[in-house]
Design an enzyme around this catalytic site. Structure first.
Site, PDB file in Angstrom:
ATOM      1  N   GLN A 141      13.508 -70.829   6.513  1.00 18.64           N
ATOM      2  CA  GLN A 141      13.518 -70.732   5.050  1.00 18.64           C
ATOM      3  C   GLN A 141      12.683 -69.552   4.558  1.00 18.64           C
ATOM      4  OE1 GLN A 141      11.308 -74.691   4.737  1.00 18.64           O
ATOM      5  NE2 GLN A 141      10.493 -73.690   2.924  1.00 18.64           N
ATOM      6  N   CYS A 147      13.043 -75.842   1.384  1.00 16.02           N
ATOM      7  CA  CYS A 147      13.164 -76.834   2.469  1.00 16.02           C
ATOM      8  C   CYS A 147      14.198 -77.905   2.140  1.00 16.02           C
ATOM      9  CB  CYS A 147      11.811 -77.481   2.722  1.00 16.02           C
ATOM     10  SG  CYS A 147      11.192 -78.406   1.318  1.00 16.02           S
ATOM     11  N   HIS A 284       7.397 -81.814   1.594  1.00 15.78           N
ATOM     12  CA  HIS A 284       8.262 -81.006   2.453  1.00 15.78           C
ATOM     13  C   HIS A 284       9.480 -81.850   2.834  1.00 15.78           C
ATOM     14  CE1 HIS A 284       9.422 -77.836   5.105  1.00 15.78           C
ATOM     15  NE2 HIS A 284       9.157 -78.465   6.232  1.00 15.78           N
ATOM     16  N   ASN A 305      13.134 -78.812  11.715  1.00 16.14           N
ATOM     17  CA  ASN A 305      12.435 -78.143  10.623  1.00 16.14           C
ATOM     18  C   ASN A 305      13.133 -76.817  10.307  1.00 16.14           C
ATOM     19  OD1 ASN A 305      10.539 -77.629   8.666  1.00 16.14           O
ATOM     20  ND2 ASN A 305       8.767 -77.717  10.032  1.00 16.14           N
TER      21      ASN A 305
END
Ligand SMILES: *[C@@H]1O[C@H](CO)[C@@H](O)[C@H](O)[C@H]1NC(C)=O
Ligand SMILES: *[C@@H]1O[C@H](CO)[C@@H](O)[C@H](O)[C@H]1NC(C)=O
Ligand SMILES: *[C@@H]1O[C@H](CO)[C@@H](O)[C@H](O)[C@H]1NC(C)=O
Length: 341
Positions: A141, A147, A284, A305
């Site tokens: 990102q 996110c 997040h 992630n």
């Protein structure tokens, strides 16, 4: 007599050497850290405009390095930390630049929502959606609070692959640019459910290659909105604060989750099963793409992630599952949801 003397002699020698060694190591430390900082700057293409900035960043780098060394030397943790691309950032800066989940206001739910997996039985002991070809490469990102878009798109990619058999890398940028609501504001953070709602309304989402990621807020491209590579027909929220419900959902498809990523442990995680410490104020978003039990017998969630491949286990984290708190570790069970393809 001789024996006592020898002890005294060795004690003296030890004390003197100890003092010398620790003074030496402190001196070496500054030089070593300065050298490591220089190498790190080259490796990550970092440069600082001003000498003051250089000095300040060096101090942050050094204090992060000390934290990481101390942590790893404790030796009783279930995970390891290491220097990575976030090494010259304080934890506050890190959160500002690389998180981006917008905590929702209290929701008023009039009717109980449908959770299609509620009566599922015989949930497997472990699953890894990567092995079933339902997870695309790790993405990055960069410093944009998007996110939530990465979390949602990874879940859509998985749902579509499971339904239709084709794995496409889909466009986060389209969602960043086009899925705007009062809460969902591109690089300023957002909400996975808003991403799902947008994709449903637009009747699809473009491929990554058709609407490329820029890590910046852009204007929604009306033309690219018509490139519909994959579609979803709905989304559902997993009953909150319920790791068992999350397990049922994750056994069927990748699931979007929010969590609290504050703390140096998260910033510098490099492998193992993450066990906190962390709070549960969601900031997040990531995607649960599996779960299992480690060789040491620790149950974990496998999380994808969006911080590139150099963070964690090639971009992934294993985070402790079935913890005492109903919210899950770092609040991972507070707000999961998934798209329906
Ligand atoms: C590791 O050991 C330290 C020092 O004894 C202790 O404070 C800490 O709680 C321990 N951590 C774990 C995960 O057992
Ligand atoms: C689960 O089972 C209960 C009781 O049989 C039923 O009322 C409910 O509709 C079922 N849920 C789903 C999602 O099928
Ligand atoms: C978005 O559109 C506005 C108005 O046409 C323009 O001023 C702005 O520069 C555009 N932004 C980007 C990132 O292209």
């Amino acid at each position: 007599m001789a024996f006592t003397l020898r002890i005294k002699f060795f004690t003296l020698l030890f004390v003197v050497c100890g003092a010398f060694a620790s003074a030496m190591s402190r001196m070496l430390d500054e030089t070593i850290v300065a050298e490591r900082h220089r190498q790190w700057m080259v490796q990550h293409g970092r440069s600082y405009a001003m000498q003051e900035e250089q000095t300040m960043r060096f101090q942050i780098f050094k204090s992060n390095l000390e934290f990481i060394d101390n942590f790893n030397n404790m030796g009783n943790q279930t995970y390891k930390l290491s220097i990575n691309e976030f090494a010259d950032l304080t934890n506050e800066e890190f959160l500002t630049y690389y998180a981006g989940y917008e905590s929702s206001p209290t929701e008023i739910s009039l009717k109980p929502k449908r959770f299609r997996y509620e009566n599922l039985t015989n949930v497997p002991d472990s699953i890894d959606w990567r092995k079933k070809g339902a997870v695309t490469e790790i993405k990055d990102q960069r410093s944009c609070g998007s996110c939530w878009a990465f979390s949602a798109i990874a879940a859509v990619e998985g749902a579509v692959k499971i339904k239709n058999g084709h794995l496409f890398s889909l466009s986060e940028q389209q969602v960043v640019d086009c899925a705007r609501t009062k809460l969902t504001q591109g690089c300023n953070g957002g909400w996975m459910d808003d991403a799902f709602k947008y994709i449903i309304k637009n009747q699809g989402v473009a491929k990554e290659s058709e609407y490329r990621y820029t890590s910046k807020d852009g204007n929604c491209s009306r033309e690219k909105e018509t490139f519909r590579a994959a579609r979803i027909v709905g989304y559902e929220d997993v009953p909150k604060d319920n790791e068992e419900a999350l397990l049922k959902a994750a056994s069927q498809q990748p699931v979007s989750v929010a969590l609290d990523c504050s703390g140096h442990g998260f910033q510098f995680y490099s492998g193992g099963v993450y066990g906190g410490p962390c709070r549960t104020s969601l900031n997040h978003a990531v995607t649960v793409v599996g779960y299992g039990t480690s060789e040491d017998g620790i149950k974990y969630w496998l999380v994808k992630n969006s911080w590139g491949k150099t963070w964690g286990e090639n971009g992934y984290m294993r985070i402790k599952r079935d913890v005492h708190s109903k919210k899950g570790l770092c609040g991972i069970a507070k707000k999961p949801s998934y798209p329906v393809a």
